[in-house]
Each structure stands twice: as structure tokens, then as C-alpha cells.
Design a protein around this motif. Structure first.
Motif, PDB file in Angstrom:
ATOM      1  N   ALA A 248     -26.116  17.126  14.711  1.00 29.28           N
ATOM      2  CA  ALA A 248     -24.598  18.486  14.257  1.00 29.28           C
ATOM      3  C   ALA A 248     -24.523  18.032  12.549  1.00 29.28           C
ATOM      4  CB  ALA A 248     -23.364  18.330  15.032  1.00 29.28           C
ATOM      5  N   ARG A 249     -23.608  19.022  12.155  1.00 29.83           N
ATOM      6  CA  ARG A 249     -23.338  19.139  11.286  1.00 29.83           C
ATOM      7  C   ARG A 249     -21.687  19.354  10.855  1.00 29.83           C
ATOM      8  NH1 ARG A 249     -25.778  18.046   6.655  1.00 29.83           N
ATOM      9  NH2 ARG A 249     -25.000  19.874   5.273  1.00 29.83           N
ATOM     10  N   ILE A 250     -20.980  18.933   9.721  1.00 27.84           N
ATOM     11  CA  ILE A 250     -19.669  18.309   9.613  1.00 27.84           C
ATOM     12  C   ILE A 250     -19.200  19.465   8.426  1.00 27.84           C
ATOM     13  CG2 ILE A 250     -17.746  16.956   9.695  1.00 27.84           C
ATOM     14  CD1 ILE A 250     -18.148  15.501  11.860  1.00 27.84           C
ATOM     15  N   THR A 251     -17.829  19.925   8.214  1.00 25.72           N
ATOM     16  CA  THR A 251     -17.839  21.128   7.495  1.00 25.72           C
ATOM     17  C   THR A 251     -16.342  20.623   7.107  1.00 25.72           C
ATOM     18  OG1 THR A 251     -19.113  22.395   7.152  1.00 25.72           O
ATOM     19  CG2 THR A 251     -17.496  22.912   5.745  1.00 25.72           C
ATOM     20  N   ALA A 252     -16.404  20.011   5.879  1.00 22.98           N
ATOM     21  CA  ALA A 252     -14.638  19.185   5.990  1.00 22.98           C
ATOM     22  C   ALA A 252     -14.160  20.273   4.349  1.00 22.98           C
ATOM     23  CB  ALA A 252     -14.603  17.885   4.783  1.00 22.98           C
ATOM     24  N   THR A 253     -13.000  21.185   4.940  1.00 29.30           N
ATOM     25  CA  THR A 253     -12.441  22.292   4.292  1.00 29.30           C
ATOM     26  C   THR A 253     -10.735  22.326   4.222  1.00 29.30           C
ATOM     27  OG1 THR A 253     -13.871  23.867   5.097  1.00 29.30           O
ATOM     28  CG2 THR A 253     -12.003  24.264   3.586  1.00 29.30           C
ATOM     29  N   GLY A 254     -10.591  21.692   2.550  1.00 29.95           N
ATOM     30  CA  GLY A 254      -9.339  21.282   1.797  1.00 29.95           C
ATOM     31  C   GLY A 254      -9.303  22.058   1.857  1.00 29.95           C
ATOM     32  N   HIS A 255      -7.180  22.691   1.917  1.00 31.01           N
ATOM     33  CA  HIS A 255      -6.000  23.177   1.742  1.00 31.01           C
ATOM     34  C   HIS A 255      -4.601  22.489   0.821  1.00 31.01           C
ATOM     35  CE1 HIS A 255      -8.397  26.094   4.133  1.00 31.01           C
ATOM     36  NE2 HIS A 255      -8.702  25.358   4.533  1.00 31.01           N
ATOM     37  N   THR A 256      -4.450  23.389   0.416  1.00 32.05           N
ATOM     38  CA  THR A 256      -2.899  23.837  -0.634  1.00 32.05           C
ATOM     39  C   THR A 256      -1.882  23.899   0.438  1.00 32.05           C
ATOM     40  OG1 THR A 256      -3.234  24.101  -2.137  1.00 32.05           O
ATOM     41  CG2 THR A 256      -4.231  21.769  -2.271  1.00 32.05           C
ATOM     42  N   ASP A 257      -0.538  24.086  -0.354  1.00 31.20           N
ATOM     43  CA  ASP A 257       0.754  24.819  -0.573  1.00 31.20           C
ATOM     44  C   ASP A 257      -0.121  25.655  -1.572  1.00 31.20           C
ATOM     45  OD1 ASP A 257       1.888  23.323  -2.290  1.00 31.20           O
ATOM     46  OD2 ASP A 257       3.001  22.936  -0.164  1.00 31.20           O
ATOM     47  N   THR A 258       0.923  26.556  -1.258  1.00 32.96           N
ATOM     48  CA  THR A 258       1.066  27.639  -2.956  1.00 32.96           C
ATOM     49  C   THR A 258       2.015  26.778  -3.675  1.00 32.96           C
ATOM     50  OG1 THR A 258       3.577  28.507  -2.193  1.00 32.96           O
ATOM     51  CG2 THR A 258       1.083  29.732  -1.197  1.00 32.96           C
ATOM     52  N   SER A 259       2.557  25.733  -3.613  1.00 34.56           N
ATOM     53  CA  SER A 259       3.499  25.496  -5.017  1.00 34.56           C
ATOM     54  C   SER A 259       3.010  24.648  -5.838  1.00 34.56           C
ATOM     55  CB  SER A 259       5.042  23.967  -4.112  1.00 34.56           C
ATOM     56  OG  SER A 259       3.404  22.998  -3.436  1.00 34.56           O
ATOM     57  N   GLY A 260       3.225  24.483  -7.052  1.00 31.73           N
ATOM     58  CA  GLY A 260       1.952  23.398  -8.430  1.00 31.73           C
ATOM     59  C   GLY A 260       1.002  24.837  -8.430  1.00 31.73           C
ATOM     60  N   PRO A 261       0.296  24.529  -9.512  1.00 31.08           N
ATOM     61  CA  PRO A 261      -0.203  25.139 -10.098  1.00 31.08           C
ATOM     62  C   PRO A 261      -1.945  25.636  -9.501  1.00 31.08           C
ATOM     63  CG  PRO A 261       0.256  23.428 -12.093  1.00 31.08           C
ATOM     64  CD  PRO A 261       0.669  22.937 -11.044  1.00 31.08           C
ATOM     65  N   GLU A 262      -2.510  26.776  -9.942  1.00 27.35           N
ATOM     66  CA  GLU A 262      -3.042  26.778  -8.879  1.00 27.35           C
ATOM     67  C   GLU A 262      -4.765  26.200  -9.105  1.00 27.35           C
ATOM     68  OE1 GLU A 262      -6.295  31.075  -8.056  1.00 27.35           O
ATOM     69  OE2 GLU A 262      -4.529  31.387  -8.878  1.00 27.35           O
ATOM     70  N   ASN A 263      -4.858  26.013 -10.924  1.00 26.24           N
ATOM     71  CA  ASN A 263      -6.046  25.572 -10.676  1.00 26.24           C
ATOM     72  C   ASN A 263      -5.795  23.847 -10.561  1.00 26.24           C
ATOM     73  OD1 ASN A 263      -7.141  27.216 -12.215  1.00 26.24           O
ATOM     74  ND2 ASN A 263      -6.857  26.741 -14.156  1.00 26.24           N
TER      75      ASN A 263
END
Length: 321
Positions: A248-263
Motif C-alpha cells: 500500500a501507499r500512505i499519504t500524510a497531508t498537513g493542515h493549519t488553521d487560519t491564524s498566522g501568516p500564510e507562508n
């Protein structure tokens, strides 16, 4: 002697004939009917003299047949009659020879899938023969035949064939005299056949629904990429699911909330994804089987305005495929 017309075939009423083409014949039952002419083969009688016959006619019905696609078997009944002339020592007599016939046959189509196919066959059965009204002479009957058939489609066929039909020598009454003589005939027949359509095949079962890819979510504190005890437990479950699945293959996708600078959030989401990858590797998942993606503020689980600290959006999604 009587003139026997033996008929095999199918209904003469045929549908509109369109351009016939080769087709895929299927085994099945068929029925039919037809008609033809015959010629009695002249013979000598048991009391001397000769017996000759004129052109006769006959009608017949195919009670039932089964096509194995190539070989065929049939059961037919036929009635025929024709004028005969008996030139006997005590005079010349005229009568009508009649014959009722029941016969089973075996046939073979040489090209069953072609528009036109030649065929051969043979049969045997019972013939009831008479020249005086009642069928007073039961005889063993036999025949050989050659013919050609036009397959209009997979169900309709018309044919033209020639047959030799004979019986054991019957004894009949001719002007009060018992006369025994051979009974052999040449017959020409035109007819048709109708094959019953095979039952429709059951539709294949629908394909099973595609199994959803196993997925897990690991959540993080604000502006953090370290793993909580609950997150580690989730990662252990994901690693177990990977091992159960095998290749199998695993994909780990990271996310943040909208606080803080976009970069800044884009880099933070990638750190969180790599943290999860490292934990999966410690649980026995090969690093080469894990793809890491950072999406920053994109793909919010809970839609919020900019600058909102939403815990559900601070996550890494683990998808096993």
C-alpha cells in the motif's frame, strides 16, 4: 403402391426477409412444416406384372426438433398420397396409394453459422400404407436425405431437400387381389423451421462498490507540530491498517488553521506532516511508502474567517491506498 411424401421443415409463413448474414447460432428446440412432390420408383408385384406411380403430393409437420449447432435430431409426421397403376396378369387397375408416416431423424449441418449450409440426414420409423381406404399395412420406414438451408436469422430457416424414402414391402388390396410389392420413393421438399429463442441470460451482478481508502486524522495544538498521546495512538492504528493491507501507499497531508501568516502556516503544515511520517516509520512503515504534503490554510475541515484558531483545522490526514 402408395407414393410417400415425407416432409420435414418449418412454417411456410416467414417474416420479411432482409439481407441475411452470418450469425452466432445457439442450441435450441424448433418446429416446422412443409410440402413437396414425390415420384414412386416402378416395381414388380408378387403376382407378376408391374406397378407404376404418378406424381403425388404430401404434407408434413415437424413435431419437434433440437439443434445442437451442427448435429440435429427431429421427430416428424407426414401424410402423402398419389395415383398408382397396377398392370397385373388379371388386368390393369387404378388406385390411390396413401401413406401416414412417423419418423425420427438425425441430421448434420456442415456450416451452421453460415447464411447457407448444406446438410445430410437419415431417419427411421413407422409407415401405415393403404390403397383401399383403411390403413391396413404397417411397415418399417427409412430414409436418407441431402439438402440446403438458408438461415434467414438465428430463428428462421427455409430449406430445399431431396429424399429417398422406402419401407419394407407392404401387402395391399388391389381390386380384391392381395399384392405385395416394394415401396420406394424419391421426394423433393420445400419447407421451413422456426427455432425458439433461448432464454435471456441473467444480467451479471453489479460490481461491488469500491472500498473506501482507510483514513485517520491526527490533531495538533496551536502553532505546534509535536504529537500528543492520543495522536500517537492514532498513528499506531494507521500503521496497523497499513500492515494489514499489505502492499500500500500512505499519504500524510498537513493542515493549519487560519491564524498566522500564510507562508508560515504552509511551512507549519509540512512540519506536522513530516512529524507524522517519522512516527509511522517508528511503527514499522517503510519511509518509501509515505508521501508528505503540506497545504497550509487550504482544505479547511471547518470553514472559518481569517485569523480564527480552529482546533479541527490543525491536523494531518493519513490516507492508506
Amino acid at each position: 403402391m402408395k407414393k410417400s411424401v415425407y416432409v420435414a421443415g418449418a412454417l411456410l409463413l416467414l417474416p420479411s426477409i432482409s439481407a441475411a448474414q452470418d450469425f452466432n447460432p445457439q442450441p435450441g428446440f424448433y418446429v416446422g412444416a412443409g410440402a413437396g412432390f414425390e415420384n414412386y420408383l416402378n416395381s414388380t408385384s408378387s403376382v407378376g406384372g408391374s406397378i407404376t406411380g404418378g406424381i403425388g403430393f404430401g404434407l408434413g409437420a415437424l413435431i419437434g426438433g433440437y439443434d445442437f449447432v451442427g448435429p440435429r435430431v427431429e421427430l416428424e409426421v407426414a401424410y402423402g398420397q398419389a395415383p398408382i397403376t397396377a398392370n397385373l396378369p388379371n388386368g390393369t387397375f387404378y388406385a390411390t396409394g396413401r401413406q401416414l408416416q412417423f419418423m425420427g431423424k438425425v441430421l448434420y449441418d456442415f456450416f451452421p453459422a453460415a447464411t447457407f449450409t448444406p446438410y445430410v440426414g437419415a431417419g427411421a420409423g413407422l409407415a401405415l400404407v393403404s390403397t383401399s381406404g383403411a390403413f391396413d399395412s404397417a411397415q418399417f420406414a427409412y430414409q436418407g436425405l441431402v439438402g440446403g438451408a438458408w438461415n434467414i436469422d438465428s430463428q428462421w430457416r427455409i430449406f430445399l431437400e431431396g429424399r429417398y424414402i422406402g419401407t419394407t414391402s407392404p401387402t395391399v388390396n388391389v381390386a380384391g387381389v392381395s399384392v405385395t410389392a416394394p415401396n420406394n420413393n424419391i421426394v423433393a421438399i420445400i419447407g421451413g423451421q422456426y427455432k425458439f429463442a433461448p432464454p435471456a441470460a441473467a444480467p451479471p451482478p453489479p460490481p461491488p462498490p469500491a472500498a473506501a481508502a482507510p483514513s485517520f486524522m491526527v490533531f495538533f495544538d496551536w502553532d505546534r507540530s509535536n504529537l500528543s498521546a492520543q495522536a500517537l495512538n492514532t498513528i499506531r492504528q494507521a500503521a496497523g491498517a497499513y500492515k494489514t493491507k499489505g502492499s500500500a501507499r500512505i499519504t500524510a497531508t498537513g493542515h493549519t488553521d487560519t491564524s498566522g501568516p500564510e507562508n508560515y502556516n504552509m511551512a507549519l503544515s509540512l512540519r506536522r506532516a513530516n512529524t507524522v511520517k517519522d512516527a509511522l516509520v517508528r511503527e514499522g512503515v517503510p519511509a518509501t511508502a509515505i508521501a508528505v504534503i503540506g497545504r497550509g490554510e487550504a482544505g479547511l475541515l471547518v470553514q472559518t474567517a481569517d485569523g480564527v484558531r480552529e482546533p479541527q483545522n490543525r491536523r494531518v490526514e493519513i490516507v492508506i491506498q
